[in-house]
Design a protein around this motif. Sequence first.
Motif, short mmCIF file in Angstrom:
data_model
loop_
_atom_site.label_atom_id
_atom_site.label_comp_id
_atom_site.label_asym_id
_atom_site.label_seq_id
_atom_site.Cartn_x
_atom_site.Cartn_y
_atom_site.Cartn_z
N VAL A 152 0.88 -1.17 0.00
CA VAL A 152 0.00 0.00 0.00
C VAL A 152 0.91 1.22 0.00
N VAL B 85 1.27 5.40 -0.37
CA VAL B 85 0.48 6.60 -0.12
C VAL B 85 1.31 7.82 -0.52
N ARG C 12 1.30 12.27 -1.35
CA ARG C 12 0.74 13.61 -1.39
C ARG C 12 0.87 14.06 -2.83
N TRP D 270 -6.73 1.70 -6.59
CA TRP D 270 -6.20 3.03 -6.28
C TRP D 270 -7.35 3.96 -5.96
N ASP E 240 -8.10 11.02 -2.50
CA ASP E 240 -8.86 11.88 -1.60
C ASP E 240 -8.64 13.31 -2.09
N VAL F 60 -4.50 13.26 -1.48
CA VAL F 60 -3.74 12.06 -1.15
C VAL F 60 -4.15 10.92 -2.08
N ARG G 129 -3.75 6.86 -2.90
CA ARG G 129 -3.43 5.57 -2.28
C ARG G 129 -3.43 4.52 -3.39
N GLU H 235 -2.66 0.36 -4.26
CA GLU H 235 -2.39 -1.00 -3.79
C GLU H 235 -1.84 -1.79 -4.97
N GLU I 46 7.29 3.05 -4.86
CA GLU I 46 6.97 4.48 -4.79
C GLU I 46 7.58 5.22 -5.97
#
Length: 68
Positions: A3, A5, A7, A32, A35, A40, A42, A44, A50
């Motif tokens: 997972v 995450v 910005r 995915w 927010d 944000v 996210r 998976e 990253e």
Amino acid sequence: MNVLVFRTNINTDERVHRAACRLCKLRTICRWSIDLEDCVLRVESESLTETDVIRLLTKAGLQCDALT
């Protein structure tokens, strides 16, 4: 399952569309979500890192930084 995450600067429908066009092409992404209020993302995935996600979204003209 990893997972990841991030910005981002994904805060408009147009930017969501740009991100979705890139993310949906990757079969290694299981799920995915974005927010929009907090900007944000996210992701998976079984195998993405990253760096992979940052590189992908940067090529789409979006900002993306890993949250740890």
